[in-house]
Design a protein around this motif. Structure first.
Motif, mmCIF file in Angstrom:
data_model
loop_
_atom_site.group_PDB
_atom_site.id
_atom_site.type_symbol
_atom_site.label_atom_id
_atom_site.label_comp_id
_atom_site.label_asym_id
_atom_site.label_seq_id
_atom_site.Cartn_x
_atom_site.Cartn_y
_atom_site.Cartn_z
ATOM 1 N N LYS A 121 0.900 -1.181 0.164
ATOM 2 C CA LYS A 121 0.144 0.140 -0.037
ATOM 3 C C LYS A 121 0.908 1.319 0.118
ATOM 4 O O LYS A 121 0.438 2.253 -0.380
ATOM 5 N N TYR A 122 2.027 1.014 0.544
ATOM 6 C CA TYR A 122 2.908 2.384 0.880
ATOM 7 C C TYR A 122 4.119 2.042 -0.053
ATOM 8 O O TYR A 122 5.003 2.816 0.226
ATOM 9 N N SER A 123 4.309 1.337 -0.986
ATOM 10 C CA SER A 123 5.305 1.172 -1.655
ATOM 11 C C SER A 123 5.510 1.875 -3.010
ATOM 12 O O SER A 123 4.686 2.833 -3.346
ATOM 13 N N THR A 124 6.485 1.704 -3.731
ATOM 14 C CA THR A 124 6.594 2.658 -4.943
ATOM 15 C C THR A 124 5.807 2.147 -6.108
ATOM 16 O O THR A 124 5.174 0.971 -5.919
ATOM 17 N N ARG A 125 5.790 3.153 -7.192
ATOM 18 C CA ARG A 125 4.967 2.619 -8.307
ATOM 19 C C ARG A 125 5.502 1.276 -8.857
ATOM 20 O O ARG A 125 4.726 0.436 -9.774
ATOM 21 N N LEU A 126 6.853 1.114 -8.996
ATOM 22 C CA LEU A 126 7.470 -0.133 -9.687
ATOM 23 C C LEU A 126 6.985 -1.380 -8.660
ATOM 24 O O LEU A 126 6.653 -2.135 -9.546
ATOM 25 N N THR A 127 6.896 -1.374 -7.593
ATOM 26 C CA THR A 127 6.069 -2.579 -6.960
ATOM 27 C C THR A 127 4.733 -2.611 -7.309
ATOM 28 O O THR A 127 4.370 -3.927 -7.574
ATOM 29 N N TRP A 128 4.025 -1.701 -7.500
ATOM 30 C CA TRP A 128 2.552 -1.759 -7.693
ATOM 31 C C TRP A 128 2.584 -2.539 -9.200
ATOM 32 O O TRP A 128 1.846 -3.364 -9.667
ATOM 33 N N VAL A 129 3.488 -1.936 -10.248
ATOM 34 C CA VAL A 129 3.685 -2.540 -11.399
ATOM 35 C C VAL A 129 3.837 -4.040 -11.436
ATOM 36 O O VAL A 129 3.358 -4.937 -12.240
ATOM 37 N N VAL A 130 4.962 -4.540 -10.644
ATOM 38 C CA VAL A 130 5.134 -5.812 -10.514
ATOM 39 C C VAL A 130 4.120 -6.467 -10.092
ATOM 40 O O VAL A 130 3.813 -7.806 -10.383
ATOM 41 N N ALA A 131 3.579 -6.188 -8.909
ATOM 42 C CA ALA A 131 2.166 -6.794 -8.321
ATOM 43 C C ALA A 131 0.968 -6.971 -9.416
ATOM 44 O O ALA A 131 0.614 -7.912 -9.803
ATOM 45 N N ILE A 132 0.776 -5.835 -10.218
ATOM 46 C CA ILE A 132 -0.224 -6.133 -11.166
ATOM 47 C C ILE A 132 0.248 -7.086 -12.271
ATOM 48 O O ILE A 132 -0.686 -7.774 -12.942
ATOM 49 N N ALA A 133 1.537 -6.808 -12.668
ATOM 50 C CA ALA A 133 2.287 -7.904 -13.787
ATOM 51 C C ALA A 133 1.937 -9.206 -13.474
ATOM 52 O O ALA A 133 1.533 -10.178 -14.243
ATOM 53 N N GLY A 134 2.039 -9.701 -11.928
ATOM 54 C CA GLY A 134 2.081 -10.926 -11.528
ATOM 55 C C GLY A 134 0.486 -11.555 -11.405
ATOM 56 O O GLY A 134 0.204 -12.655 -11.945
ATOM 57 N N VAL A 135 -0.118 -10.424 -11.173
ATOM 58 C CA VAL A 135 -1.615 -10.798 -11.300
ATOM 59 C C VAL A 135 -2.185 -11.179 -12.851
ATOM 60 O O VAL A 135 -3.067 -12.004 -13.055
ATOM 61 N N PHE A 136 -1.784 -10.337 -13.686
ATOM 62 C CA PHE A 136 -1.950 -10.534 -14.997
ATOM 63 C C PHE A 136 -1.392 -11.589 -15.497
ATOM 64 O O PHE A 136 -2.267 -12.491 -16.289
#
Length: 96
Positions: free
Chosen positions: A61-76
Motif C-alpha cells: 500500500k505504501y510502496s513505490t510505483r514499480l512495486t505496484w507494476v510488478v504486483a499487477i504484472a504478477g496478477v495479469f
C-alpha cells in the motif's frame, strides 16, 4: 525513496481480525449448498484475504510505483495462465 510508514499495531490487529472472520466465513460457506456458487463465494473471500495480506502485511500500500507494476504484472500473468489452462481443460472430449 519514499518515507517509511509506521502504522499503529491497532491496524494490524484489525486486519488480522478481518482475516480470521473471512476464514470463518469460508468455513461456514462449505456447509451451505449454494450449488456452483460455493466455489465462487470461497474464491471471492480468498481474493479479499489475499488483497489485505498484500496491501498491509507486505506493505504494498505504501510502496513505490514499480512495486505496484510488478504486483499487477504478477496478477495479469496468473490470469493468463488460468485462462490458458481453462481453455485446454474445457476443449477436452471428456468434459460435458
Amino acid at each position: 525513496m519514499p518515507t517509511d510508514h509506521i502504522l499503529p499495531t491497532r491496524v494490524y490487529y484489525t486486519i488480522f481480525a478481518i482475516l480470521l472472520l473471512c476464514t470463518y466465513l469460508t468455513w461456514q460457506i462449505a456447509y451451505f449448498d449454494l450449488g456452483r456458487l460455493n466455489t465462487v463465494a470461497a474464491l471471492g473471500i480468498a481474493v479479499v484475504k489475499a488483497v489485505l495480506v498484500v496491501l498491509f502485511f507486505m506493505h504494498a500500500k505504501y510502496s513505490t510505483r514499480l512495486t505496484w507494476v510488478v504486483a499487477i504484472a504478477g496478477v495479469f500473468w496468473l490470469g493468463m495462465l488460468l485462462a490458458l489452462t481453462m481453455g485446454d481443460y474445457l476443449t477436452r472430449g471428456w468434459v460435458n
